[in-house]
Design an enzyme around this catalytic site. Structure first.
Site, PDB file in Angstrom:
ATOM      1  N   ASP A  11       0.864  -1.175   0.000  1.00 27.21           N
ATOM      2  CA  ASP A  11       0.000   0.000   0.000  1.00 27.21           C
ATOM      3  C   ASP A  11       0.900   1.224   0.000  1.00 27.21           C
ATOM      4  O   ASP A  11       1.766   1.380   0.883  1.00 27.21           O
ATOM      5  CB  ASP A  11      -0.899   0.027   1.238  1.00 27.21           C
ATOM      6  CG  ASP A  11      -2.052  -0.965   1.150  1.00 27.21           C
ATOM      7  OD1 ASP A  11      -2.358  -1.411   0.026  1.00 27.21           O
ATOM      8  OD2 ASP A  11      -2.638  -1.289   2.192  1.00 27.21           O
ATOM      9  N   ASP A 130     -13.323  -4.154  -1.781  1.00 29.93           N
ATOM     10  CA  ASP A 130     -13.223  -3.812  -0.371  1.00 29.93           C
ATOM     11  C   ASP A 130     -14.600  -4.005   0.234  1.00 29.93           C
ATOM     12  O   ASP A 130     -15.582  -3.371  -0.192  1.00 29.93           O
ATOM     13  CB  ASP A 130     -12.750  -2.369  -0.196  1.00 29.93           C
ATOM     14  CG  ASP A 130     -11.321  -2.177  -0.656  1.00 29.93           C
ATOM     15  OD1 ASP A 130     -10.539  -3.138  -0.549  1.00 29.93           O
ATOM     16  OD2 ASP A 130     -10.983  -1.071  -1.126  1.00 29.93           O
TER      17      ASP A 130
END
Length: 259
Positions: A11, A130
């Site tokens: 990330d 997500d």
């Protein structure tokens, strides 16, 4: 039976490797290029790179960081964040990525999945999901809702329906991230992973919650995942990828070993 894959996740925020818990409280922890090199040398099967604020900030992905990572590793490389058009996909592939992950944009413009699959092949298109656990209802019968823009925007879309629809549109793989488990290191969301993995015919990568090798064993067996995404447990040097793979191999999981 295909080997299960172990995939470190980078990330990236403002060009730096970052990690949060449940998509909040992110802390910058290093250089994504150095991390990618380390994980490649340890035996990672793939690397995933997410520019985590590109979509919410309405900006392009940091293509220079993508290029520097691609120059460092020699394994499949999946990239996501801020990809809104087929031309964005092309730029990322030309920078060295083998796969393109679409998440928020795919929800807002589902045709990008089919357009990308037509242009580059389904094997290049990964749907990032997500997912947040919610109370089941008429609109979300599975009890799992799709959330976009880095966990900031609830969509009212049922995760099971969306996984099937994305497969129909041409996605070649799903990266399934549980927001509830993300960064907790308490284990993957096994019920969610099993639900999606057994309902589609494309590979599913489990994401969110890995803290020890036993968690990967559980999600790759009970959860039926084809691959497991990891972050905190290797970013903080609690385990190496070789240690994780050795554990899984000894437990009877088919893993690609290279030592």
């Amino acid at each position: 039976m295909l080997s299960k894959r172990i995939i470190p996740c980078l990330d990236v925020r403002n060009g730096l490797l970052t990690k949060g818990i449940k998509f909040e409280g992110n802390v910058d922890i290093g250089d994504p290029v150095e991390a990618a090199r380390t994980y490649y040398e340890q035996g990672a099967d793939e690397i995933v790179f997410y520019d985590i604020t590109a979509s919410s900030d309405q900006r392009d992905i940091m293509i220079d960081v993508v290029r520097r990572v691609a120059e460092t590793i020699f394994i499949p490389f999946s990239v996501g964040g801020g990809i809104r058009t087929v031309e964005d996909m092309r730029r990322v592939i030309l920078a060295g990525a083998e796969k393109i992950s679409v998440n928020s944009e795919a929800v807002q413009n589902p045709s990008i999945i089919s357009e990308g699959a037509t242009a580059f092949g389904s094997q290049c298109i990964v749907l990032g999901m997500d997912v947040k656990k919610v109370t089941p209802g008429a609109g979300i019968p599975s009890g799992y809702e799709i959330v976009i823009h880095g966990g900031r925007k609830y969509t009212g879309i049922d995760a099971l329906w969306w996984a099937k629809e994305a497969e129909r549109l041409g996605a070649g793989e799903i990266c399934l991230n549980s927001i509830d488990a993300d960064g907790t290191q308490d284990g993957y969301e096994i019920d969610l992973t099993y639900l999606i993995s057994t309902s589609v015919h494309i590979p599913v990568i489990a994401s969110g919650g890995a803290g020890k090798p036993e968690h990967l064993f559980d999600v790759l067996t009970d959860g039926r995942a084809d691959a497991a995404l990891i972050a905190s447990m290797v970013h903080y040097k609690t385990y190496t990828i070789s240690e994780i793979k050795t554990f899984l191999s000894r437990k009877g999981v088919k893993i690609r070993m290279q030592w």
